[in-house]
Design an enzyme around this catalytic site. Structure first.
Site, PDB file in Angstrom:
ATOM      1  N   LYS A  59       0.779  -0.872   0.090  1.00  0.00           N
ATOM      2  CA  LYS A  59       0.138  -0.084  -0.155  1.00  0.00           C
ATOM      3  C   LYS A  59       0.751   1.317   0.099  1.00  0.00           C
ATOM      4  CE  LYS A  59      -1.691   2.869   2.929  1.00  0.00           C
ATOM      5  NZ  LYS A  59      -1.742   4.067   2.454  1.00  0.00           N
TER       6      LYS A  59
ATOM      7  N   CYS B   7      13.414  10.529   7.368  1.00  0.00           N
ATOM      8  CA  CYS B   7      13.156  10.143   8.846  1.00  0.00           C
ATOM      9  C   CYS B   7      14.653  10.222   9.338  1.00  0.00           C
ATOM     10  CB  CYS B   7      12.717   8.681   8.928  1.00  0.00           C
ATOM     11  SG  CYS B   7      13.588   7.583   7.660  1.00  0.00           S
TER      12      CYS B   7
ATOM     13  N   GLU C  43       9.981  15.328  16.075  1.00  0.00           N
ATOM     14  CA  GLU C  43      10.192  15.366  14.548  1.00  0.00           C
ATOM     15  C   GLU C  43       9.387  16.353  13.830  1.00  0.00           C
ATOM     16  OE1 GLU C  43      11.267  11.885  11.403  1.00  0.00           O
ATOM     17  OE2 GLU C  43       9.041  11.601  12.700  1.00  0.00           O
TER      18      GLU C  43
END
Length: 476
Positions: free
Chosen positions: A183, A291, A388
């Site tokens: 996905k 990330c 983050e």
């Protein structure tokens, strides 16, 4: 007298890409209609609607998993050499269609064409080439004399590196003899759907790769499906925790690659000009949608002013704008939702007393844009140093001693990556042994290679992708 060097526009042509008005799901080797409501994907640089995308319901996911299970029976039994031939063929087609893939990635994601062209797509092809070579050598990988595939892998990937994350997931899964239900992120499905066409072009057996599009509900259906044997996810820590709860107590093998708040540590003996390039690459590459981005700069006090001055000078040369312009350094933020998050956390940083600075730059009127930004006077207590942001925002902190640098670098719930800049090899090795990060770069940053494992500790996830280690998550 001004000595500014002006660049003429150098746009990449969109003509090489054929974006269809609508796309179905890719199940059992064919495109089929989904039964959900459907949604649109847009160009984040212009807000132009690109295509209508099918939404997979639970029933559609069930069909995809069934197709993958059926294909697994034959795919897992053919020789590794034969599987390798398919992977080599896919890798060659990716290389042949690299310009098309790069342009489509930049249109759908917002990243600069020079990054998708020179970094993303070549690395995608390299991953398929690399794991094609492993397909007939699995007994030599160190995971037993006769390792077996797991079965059906359910894979959910993020929007920041849509095609690269697909390669990280699909290439090792197929090399090991598994089949896949993948996905892609709802905001960036187009290169995954083009990859489905590449699977057809490579004559990959039906059902070996299935691609179901949709939002969070579709991803949850893939992860929770009882006939999925392996779950691989790259994305936020919050969603990673939810996945871990979903699969707890089941037979499913899991790898999670989650968020990060990496420290990029500059010592006083570092080559400062080189370090500044590494700082810029560490946080402004891909608009900071990385990330493992070096979002916390830890600089030794004695050179802090000099590094900051050099960094501001370098940032003033960064070009923000059209992702398809080959001169662009920083493209569009991927979505309005992500832009709102970046703005909110930046405003919080300013309200908490940190000094905010951005170079002068004209942002386009349409689309989602954020100027490259640094915050000085940041302490460990600031939210911008802890959370983050996932955007082009850098927090600058100072340190005096190596032990203080380690303490500040490790003072985070994350543990994905770190960078160390120094001319002392012994210091690099000592720092690497002290830092709780899955990847530690020395005198470079954001350097990726298909032969190297990647993954984190703590709330950055578990398991490794890439290299020999990346095979383990797909073998019994």
């Amino acid at each position: 007298m001004s000595t500014t060097f002006e660049y003429a526009p150098a746009p990449e042509s969109r003509a090489i890409v054929d974006i269809k008005p609508s796309y179905g799901l890719f199940i059992d080797g064919d495109f089929v209609d989904g039964h959900g409501e459907g949604f649109t994907t847009i160009n984040p640089a212009t807000e132009e609607v690109l295509a209508e995308i099918s939404e997979a319901t639970d029933a559609d996911v069930d069909l995809a998993v069934h197709a993958a299970r059926k294909a697994f029976r034959s795919w897992s039994r053919i020789s590794g050499a034969e599987r390798g031939k398919y992977l080599f063929r896919i890798a060659r087609i990716i290389a042949e269609r690299s310009r098309e893939l790069a342009v489509l990635e930049s249109i759908d994601n917002g990243k600069p064409i020079k990054e998708s062209r020179d970094v993303d797509v070549p690395t995608v092809a390299a991953h398929f080439f690399y794991y094609a070579g492993w397909a007939d050598k699995l007994e030599h990988a160190g995971f037993g004399p006769d390792p077996k595939p797991l079965g059906v892998a359910g894979q959910v990937i993020p929007w920041n590196f849509p095609l690269l994350m697909l390669a990280w997931k699909i290439a090792p899964a197929l090399a090991c003899g598994n089949t896949v239900v993948l996905k892609p992120a709802e905001t960036t499905p187009l290169t995954a759907l083009l990859f489905a066409e590449i699977c057809q072009q490579a004559d990959l057996p039906p059902g070996v790769v299935n691609i179901v599009t949709g939002a969070g509900g579709t991803g949850r259906a893939v992860v929770a499906h009882p006939d999925v044997d392996k779950v691989a996810f790259t994305g936020s820590t919050e969603v990673g925790k939810a996945i871990a709860r979903t699969v707890a107590g089941s037979h499913k093998k899991v790898t999670l690659e989650l968020g990060g708040k990496a420290a990029n540590i500059v010592f006083d003996d570092a080559p400062l000009d080189q370090a500044v390039e590494g700082i810029v690459n560490g946080i402004f590459f891909n608009q900071g949608h990385v990330c493992c981005a070096g979002s916390r700069l830890l600089v030794q006090e004695s050179v802090a002013d000099e590094v900051l001055a050099k960094l501001k000078t370098r940032m003033a040369t960064l070009r923000v704008g059209d992702p398809l312009d080959k001169n662009t350094d920083i493209g569009a933020i991927n979505s309005a939702e992500q832009l709102a998050k970046i703005r909110a956390l930046s405003d919080i940083g300013e309200a908490e007393g940190a000094g905010r600075w951005s170079p002068a730059c004209d942002l386009p009127d349409k689309g989602f844009w954020f100027a490259p930004t640094i915050f000085t006077g940041v302490s460990q207590a600031h939210r911008i140093a802890r959370e983050e942001i996932f955007g082009p925002v850098l927090s600058v902190l100072a340190f005096r001693t190596p032990s203080e640098a380690v303490e500040k670098a490790n003072n985070t719930p994350f543990g994905l990556s770190a960078g160390v800049w120094t001319e002392k090899g012994s210091r690099i090795l000592w720092m690497a042994s002290q830092l709780r990060a899955g990847v530690v770069w020395s005198n470079t940053f954001n350097r990726f290679d298909p032969t190297s494992p990647f993954g984190g500790y703590k709330e950055s996830g578990y398991g490794r992708e890439g290299g020999r280690h990346g095979l383990e998550g797909y073998l019994q």
